[in-house]
Design an enzyme around this catalytic site. Structure first.
Site, mmCIF file in Angstrom:
data_model
loop_
_atom_site.group_PDB
_atom_site.id
_atom_site.type_symbol
_atom_site.label_atom_id
_atom_site.label_comp_id
_atom_site.label_asym_id
_atom_site.label_seq_id
_atom_site.Cartn_x
_atom_site.Cartn_y
_atom_site.Cartn_z
ATOM 1 N N GLU A 1 0.880 -1.178 0.000
ATOM 2 C CA GLU A 1 0.000 0.000 0.000
ATOM 3 C C GLU A 1 0.906 1.213 0.000
ATOM 4 O OE1 GLU A 1 -3.203 -0.149 -0.238
ATOM 5 O OE2 GLU A 1 -3.416 -2.308 0.036
ATOM 6 N N CYS B 1 -2.455 9.322 3.089
ATOM 7 C CA CYS B 1 -2.217 8.898 1.695
ATOM 8 C C CYS B 1 -3.431 9.190 0.821
ATOM 9 C CB CYS B 1 -1.884 7.411 1.665
ATOM 10 S SG CYS B 1 -3.130 6.428 2.519
HETATM 11 P P1 NAD Z 1 8.451 4.719 4.469
HETATM 12 O O1 NAD Z 1 8.353 3.925 3.211
HETATM 13 O O2 NAD Z 1 9.640 5.565 4.670
HETATM 14 O O3 NAD Z 1 8.389 3.765 5.744
HETATM 15 C C1 NAD Z 1 7.307 2.896 5.991
HETATM 16 C C2 NAD Z 1 7.777 1.761 6.877
HETATM 17 O O4 NAD Z 1 8.712 0.976 6.143
HETATM 18 C C3 NAD Z 1 8.518 2.217 8.133
HETATM 19 O O5 NAD Z 1 8.219 1.330 9.187
HETATM 20 C C4 NAD Z 1 9.976 2.094 7.732
HETATM 21 O O6 NAD Z 1 10.843 1.922 8.801
HETATM 22 C C5 NAD Z 1 9.932 0.860 6.847
HETATM 23 N N1 NAD Z 1 11.011 0.758 5.860
HETATM 24 C C6 NAD Z 1 11.719 1.757 5.287
HETATM 25 N N2 NAD Z 1 12.648 1.251 4.438
HETATM 26 C C7 NAD Z 1 12.487 -0.097 4.457
HETATM 27 C C8 NAD Z 1 13.138 -1.176 3.776
HETATM 28 N N3 NAD Z 1 14.131 -0.965 2.905
HETATM 29 N N4 NAD Z 1 12.718 -2.434 4.035
HETATM 30 C C9 NAD Z 1 11.711 -2.670 4.896
HETATM 31 N N5 NAD Z 1 11.067 -1.693 5.581
HETATM 32 C C10 NAD Z 1 11.454 -0.416 5.352
HETATM 33 O O7 NAD Z 1 7.115 5.562 4.553
HETATM 34 P P2 NAD Z 1 6.729 6.652 5.642
HETATM 35 O O8 NAD Z 1 7.509 7.893 5.362
HETATM 36 O O9 NAD Z 1 6.752 6.044 6.993
HETATM 37 O O10 NAD Z 1 5.180 6.894 5.282
HETATM 38 C C11 NAD Z 1 4.737 7.785 4.330
HETATM 39 C C12 NAD Z 1 4.343 7.072 3.050
HETATM 40 O O11 NAD Z 1 3.378 6.060 3.311
HETATM 41 C C13 NAD Z 1 3.689 7.987 2.039
HETATM 42 O O12 NAD Z 1 4.221 7.745 0.768
HETATM 43 C C14 NAD Z 1 2.229 7.586 2.094
HETATM 44 O O13 NAD Z 1 1.486 7.845 0.917
HETATM 45 C C15 NAD Z 1 2.320 6.131 2.351
HETATM 46 N N6 NAD Z 1 1.073 5.620 2.900
HETATM 47 C C16 NAD Z 1 0.285 4.825 2.113
HETATM 48 C C17 NAD Z 1 -0.927 4.349 2.600
HETATM 49 C C18 NAD Z 1 -1.806 3.450 1.774
HETATM 50 O O14 NAD Z 1 -2.702 2.854 2.343
HETATM 51 N N7 NAD Z 1 -1.592 3.333 0.477
HETATM 52 C C19 NAD Z 1 -1.321 4.687 3.893
HETATM 53 C C20 NAD Z 1 -0.505 5.514 4.658
HETATM 54 C C21 NAD Z 1 0.702 5.967 4.167
#
Ligand code: NAD
Length: 482
Positions: free
Chosen positions: A249, A283
């Site tokens: 997502e 999001c």
């Molecule tokens: P992010 O991708 O930086 O991090 C999300 C999670 O993934 C965190 O727990 C982080 O520690 C982990 N992570 C980061 N790098 C990783 C890797 N290489 N391997 C495994 N895990 C890893 O995102 P964020 O900044 O925390 O959140 C914002 C983003 O989330 C925005 O792009 C937003 O649109 C998206 N989002 C999407 C939805 C949806 O339902 N589509 C909902 C909420 C947020």
């Protein structure tokens, strides 16, 4: 100091390597605790606990599983105040949102899937004339990984964990390192609810270390991830050669399309919310607003006026409409987008500046910002900003606005404001998005499929879709003699 520990096998543990990360309070800019900087070894411990718990948990009766999940749901509600305060302290979101949306929704996630699992069924196919009967078993996968972001911390963490547990899996989960506090508190609640040891394990740490260790673990067979599109791509690359099941997502750049025949007052009020709720860090926020020409000037004036009334302040004040952005890095990123507006002729109609909140001078506050842009091709309309920034643009025709709405790499959600049924049918069919709201925004029914197309993700969460993701279908074919 409020420190966080890992939750493994029903116990709170420090990280094996004893390395820690500072946790910031975004509303004051101060460090208020530390969280584990976990590595592979912590993930291995969590996996081991989950593996040992699996055989027993996957064999509990549905009634028993359901009762435990309902108990967790009830305990979340019983602890609503504490959890809401923890969420606001960790994330900077207004306390009214934490209390009325985030925490109640976390409780609903558990109660919804506690009930859904009792109604989940599979198919049977009679091979008529071949004396054979097929039925489909839906078995839990085993140990699964759940990784969630910072914008709706407990809300999205539980949105993954609840269906995974309901389906009989054991879980290794990681909340965002920026907002780990409510997931930490959830561990205690799970123990109190009688969730057996090892069924849920929570490991804290950075994405490229702890998160990656979960994805990389050869025996964690499915990953449910919510976060940024770039991270999703990295996870897919790592997981694909191991043939893991993936639910991704990801980001959004959602159009909010407003026709002149809409219910204007309702549209205006909802558009303020869909633009700036949670400081625009949802999001699903409608960050590209397209307005039909005949009402464009009126909308511009009314929207600026309504947004100028929003109160930005200490998120613990019950009358704050906007709190702080989640981190200093994120604030800088959002500001850099605003600063780039003039490079392509964008005009800031409102906002654009940081806000000094009394006694919280180092907090990460930013005005809600409205930018009028000339083309949908500009960076502000093509890239996800994920902050309190929206663009607005006029349009002439249905065809033109459809083309602009779809001309973006994302496809999470879209909002449409019109009273015309034929237009609604035509446009909802052609909008490239996983979710289309007509005359509303984020009206959620947890039974519906939730997710995006294009760079917004792969797979769907919600309802039985989530239970299908967290189970493996097995076809049993029985030949018999007549
Ligand atoms: P992010 O991708 O930086 O991090 C999300 C999670 O993934 C965190 O727990 C982080 O520690 C982990 N992570 C980061 N790098 C990783 C890797 N290489 N391997 C495994 N895990 C890893 O995102 P964020 O900044 O925390 O959140 C914002 C983003 O989330 C925005 O792009 C937003 O649109 C998206 N989002 C999407 C939805 C949806 O339902 N589509 C909902 C909420 C947020």
């Amino acid at each position: 100091m409020k420190n966080v520990l890992n939750y493994i096998n029903g116990e709170y543990l420090p990280p094996v390597a004893d390395r820690w990360i500072d946790n910031y309070n975004p509303s004051s800019g101060e460090v208020y605790g530390q969280i584990p900087d976990s590595d592979k070894e912590d993930v291995a411990l969590a996996y081991q606990a989950a593996k040992e718990a699996f055989s027993s948990w996957s064999n509990t009766t549905l009634e028993e599983r359901s009762q435990i999940l309902l108990k967790i749901s009830q305990l979340i509600l019983d602890n609503l105040d504490e959890l809401a305060k923890a969420e606001t302290l960790d994330n900077g979101k207004p306390i009214s949102l934490s209390k009325n949306v985030d925490i109640p929704r976390a409780a609903s996630n558990f109660s919804f899937f506690a009930k859904a699992i009792t109604q989940f069924a599979s198919e049977a196919h009679e091979s008529v004339g071949l004396q054979a009967m097929n039925y489909t078993m839906r078995q839990p996968i085993g140990v699964v990984g759940c990784i969630s972001p910072w914008n709706l911390p407990l809300y999205l963490f539980t949105w993954k964990i609840a269906p995974a547990l309901a389906a009989g899996n054991c879980v290794v989960a990681k909340p965002s390192e920026v907002t780990p506090m409510t997931a930490y508190l959830l561990g205690k609640i799970c123990n109190e609810a009688g969730l057996p040891k090892g069924v849920l394990n929570i490991v804290n740490g950075l994405g490229h270390t702890t998160g990656q260790a979960i994805v990389d673990h050869p025996n964690i067979k499915a990953i449910s991830f919510t976060g940024g599109t770039k991270t999703g791509a990295q996870i897919a690359k790592l997981a694909a050669p191991m043939f893991k099941k993936l639910s991704l997502e990801l980001g959004g750049k959602n159009p909010n399309i407003i026709f002149s025949d809409c219910n204007y007052e309702e549209m205006l009020q909802t558009t303020v919310r869909s633009s700036f709720a949670n400081q625009g860090q949802i999001c699903l926020c409608g960050s590209r607003i397209f307005v039909e020409k005949p009402i464009y000037e009126k909308f511009k004036k009314d929207f600026v006026e309504a947004v100028s009334m929003l109160k930005i302040g200490n998120p613990f004040n019950t009358d704050s409409d906007l709190g702080a952005l989640v981190s200093k890095e994120h604030l800088e990123k959002v500001k850099s987008y605003i600063e780039s507006a003039k490079d392509f002729g964008g005009e800031i109609l409102f906002g654009g500046k940081t806000v000094n909140v009394a006694n919280h001078e180092n907090g990460y506050y930013l005005q809600p910002t409205i930018i009028e842009v000339k083309s949908n091709q500009c960076k502000l309309n093509q890239e996800e900003i994920f902050g309190p920034v929206v663009t607005i643009m006029p349009f002439d025709s249905e065809e033109e606005v459809l083309e602009m709405a779809n001309d973006v790499s994302y496809g999470l959600s879209a909002t449409l404001w019109t009273q015309n049924l034929d237009r609604t049918m035509r446009m909802t069919k052609r909008l490239q998005a996983g979710i289309v709201w007509v005359n509303t925004w984020v009206l959620r029914d947890l039974r519906t499929p939730f997710g995006g197309v294009k760079s917004s993700g792969v797979g769907r969460e919600g309802g039985f879709e989530a239970l299908r993701f967290f189970t493996e279908p097995k076809n049993i074919c029985i030949k018999y003699q007549e």
